[in-house]
Design an enzyme around this catalytic site. Structure first.
Site, PDB file in Angstrom:
ATOM      1  N   GLU A   1      46.825  53.291 113.397  1.00 47.83           N
ATOM      2  CA  GLU A   1      45.387  53.139 113.553  1.00 47.83           C
ATOM      3  C   GLU A   1      44.709  54.335 114.226  1.00 47.83           C
ATOM      4  O   GLU A   1      43.644  54.770 113.798  1.00 47.83           O
ATOM      5  CB  GLU A   1      45.086  51.868 114.354  1.00 47.83           C
ATOM      6  CG  GLU A   1      45.040  50.610 113.517  1.00 47.83           C
ATOM      7  CD  GLU A   1      43.869  50.613 112.538  1.00 47.83           C
ATOM      8  OE1 GLU A   1      42.752  50.245 112.926  1.00 47.83           O
ATOM      9  OE2 GLU A   1      44.088  51.007 111.382  1.00 47.83           O
TER      10      GLU A   1
ATOM     11  N   ALA B   1      49.675  50.791 116.362  1.00 51.48           N
ATOM     12  CA  ALA B   1      48.985  51.794 117.174  1.00 51.48           C
ATOM     13  C   ALA B   1      49.154  53.184 116.586  1.00 51.48           C
ATOM     14  O   ALA B   1      48.203  53.978 116.540  1.00 51.48           O
ATOM     15  CB  ALA B   1      49.511  51.746 118.605  1.00 51.48           C
TER      16      ALA B   1
ATOM     17  N   CYS C   1      49.058  55.947 126.734  1.00 48.21           N
ATOM     18  CA  CYS C   1      49.679  55.839 125.408  1.00 48.21           C
ATOM     19  C   CYS C   1      51.030  56.548 125.343  1.00 48.21           C
ATOM     20  O   CYS C   1      51.126  57.749 125.589  1.00 48.21           O
ATOM     21  CB  CYS C   1      48.739  56.426 124.358  1.00 48.21           C
ATOM     22  SG  CYS C   1      49.429  56.431 122.695  1.00 48.21           S
TER      23      CYS C   1
ATOM     24  N   SER D   1      45.559  57.595 114.468  1.00 49.18           N
ATOM     25  CA  SER D   1      45.474  58.781 113.608  1.00 49.18           C
ATOM     26  C   SER D   1      44.622  58.515 112.381  1.00 49.18           C
ATOM     27  O   SER D   1      43.854  59.378 111.942  1.00 49.18           O
ATOM     28  CB  SER D   1      46.875  59.225 113.185  1.00 49.18           C
ATOM     29  OG  SER D   1      47.647  59.576 114.298  1.00 49.18           O
TER      30      SER D   1
ATOM     31  N   GLU E   1      50.118  65.228 115.260  1.00 47.71           N
ATOM     32  CA  GLU E   1      49.766  64.741 113.933  1.00 47.71           C
ATOM     33  C   GLU E   1      48.312  65.062 113.590  1.00 47.71           C
ATOM     34  O   GLU E   1      48.009  65.506 112.472  1.00 47.71           O
ATOM     35  CB  GLU E   1      50.004  63.231 113.883  1.00 47.71           C
ATOM     36  CG  GLU E   1      49.791  62.617 112.521  1.00 47.71           C
ATOM     37  CD  GLU E   1      50.053  61.122 112.525  1.00 47.71           C
ATOM     38  OE1 GLU E   1      49.560  60.446 111.599  1.00 47.71           O
ATOM     39  OE2 GLU E   1      50.734  60.622 113.450  1.00 47.71           O
TER      40      GLU E   1
END
Length: 423
Positions: free
Chosen positions: A264, A261, A372, A266, A381
């Site tokens: 994927e 997770a 999340c 980012s 990020e």
């Protein structure tokens, strides 16, 4: 490594007959799903009609199941936060969109496919790693990663690929360093997440890919149990695992889903968000004039793009009343995050990218108990990756028209396979 047999599933609604009076208004039934985006920046066009018409939409997915589609912002939030919303992939009605998705999730039981109290127990082990304070302390390290990777991009022959030569390298490096996973082979992680996250992959293909990943993680758990470092695997191995609070099988699954997770989302958001800003030079100009707009701009880009649109798969363990109808007990449903994030009742002119938009109530990271766990890291990020990219490469441009960019339409997280760029 031999995996234990999956735990048996006890259907909480098997003895409960749905109340006919609670049946939703059934309009536009059997809509083929999933739908394809006509533009990589916005959800499928049909979502608007689903929101506006009375009743819920009943879809027909490749497995033959017929889950309900929830589209309105208020309904998506209600459907995801209701106590009867089950994420347990072992339920027969679980609306998995890929052939291998349900079988693998039912066997491995990642915490995103668990219900309380199991979900609560496992999530609590991870949430401390992603607090605002801890993530804020990671800013210098993430800035260094992005600076290093943008130089790698600039060293490539043009046109370079913004996905493979920048976004994939940034996202893999950040999550692997957090977990304590060596970065000997960046292509390995791209391949594993591409297979495990694709709806076109069979259960056998997903199991084989995850078997490779789990073999690596399994060895790391042994190494870090003996010689712990300052990373998440070390803390989990010497903490919850050593105390018997989690099984080794479950720990492998939770680390695997965290890596997948974290990589994927980012990996897909960074190039797509960069393209969105290139296609909206007025918004890019605002960010150059006032860099303080960047945090809010990231939230707007998350809303606008909603790359995790179809990941919120649920089963109703009792009737769930919504403004657009009632989801009957025992039925599967998909809460469409992209439809909710483009609801004009909540976001005026939702199709317009506005980095100064005041609303921050999007559901791009989900909603409710399964929201999340890594969203603070994801926001930071993406922000740093975009800022460093545009500061260092102010003349960045795409070499292909939007319509010609290869989309990852079969992936659980929407994105682009390749984005050729020059400068």
């Amino acid at each position: 490594m031999t995996r234990p047999a999956p735990e048996p599933f006890t259907d909480p609604v098997a003895a409960t007959a749905p109340d006919p009076a609670a049946e939703p208004v059934r309009t536009h039934e059997d809509t083929p799903f999933p739908l394809v985006r006509s533009c990589p920046f916005t959800p499928p066009d049909d979502y608007a009609g689903m929101r506006e018409r009375p009743g819920l939409t009943r879809a027909r997915i490749p497995s033959g199941k017929r889950p309900w589609l929830v589209t309105r912002h208020e309904d998506v939030r209600a459907a995801l936060s209701h106590p009867a919303a089950s994420s347990d992939a072992r339920h027969p009605a679980f609306p998995a969109l890929g052939d291998g998705e349900q079988a693998v999730a039912a066997e491995l039981r990642p915490f995103i496919r668990m219900d309380p109290p199991d979900h609560t127990r496992v999530r609590r082990m991870l949430v401390g790693e992603f607090t605002v304070r801890r993530v804020r302390a990671m800013r210098p390290a993430i800035e260094a990663v992005c600076a290093e990777q943008v130089e790698y991009l600039l060293g490539r022959q043009t046109p370079a690929d913004l996905v493979a030569d920048y976004a994939n390298r940034v996202s893999t490096t950040v999550i692997c360093r957090l977990l304590g996973v060596p970065l000997d082979d960046l292509e390995f992680f791209r391949r594993i997440t591409s297979i495990s996250g694709s709806r076109d992959s069979t259960a056998e293909e997903v199991n084989a890919a995850l078997g490779e990943l789990f073999g690596l993680i399994d060895r790391l758990i042994d190494d870090k149990s003996k010689d712990p470092q300052d990373d998440l695997i070390s803390r989990l191995a010497t903490g919850p695992l050593a105390r018997g609070e989690i099984t080794r099988h479950s720990l492998l699954s939770q680390i695997g889903i965290t890596l997948n997770a974290g990589h994927e989302t980012s990996r897909n958001m960074i190039p797509l968000a960069a393209l969105a800003l290139l296609e909206h030079p007025d918004q890019m100009a605002l960010l150059r004039e006032d860099p303080d707009l960047w945090p809010g701009a990231v939230d707007e880009l998350l809303r606008y793009l909603s790359v995790a649109d179809v990941i919120t798969l649920r089963v109703a363990t009792e009737d769930i009343p919504l403004s657009s109808g009632t989801i009957p007990a025992g039925d599967g449903y998909i809460a469409l995050l992209g439809a909710a994030d483009h609801d004009p009742e909540v976001f005026p002119e939702p199709e317009r990218l506005d980095v100064r938009r005041a609303q921050r109530n999007h559901v791009a990271f989900g909603y409710g108990t399964h929201q999340c766990v890594g969203q603070n890291l994801g926001r930071l990020e993406i922000e740093i990756a975009l800022r460093v990219l545009f500061d260092r490469v102010p003349t960045l441009r795409s070499e292909l028209a939007l319509a010609d960019l290869p989309a990852r339409s079969s992936s659980a997280i929407f994105g682009l396979d390749e984005v050729p760029v020059s400068w």
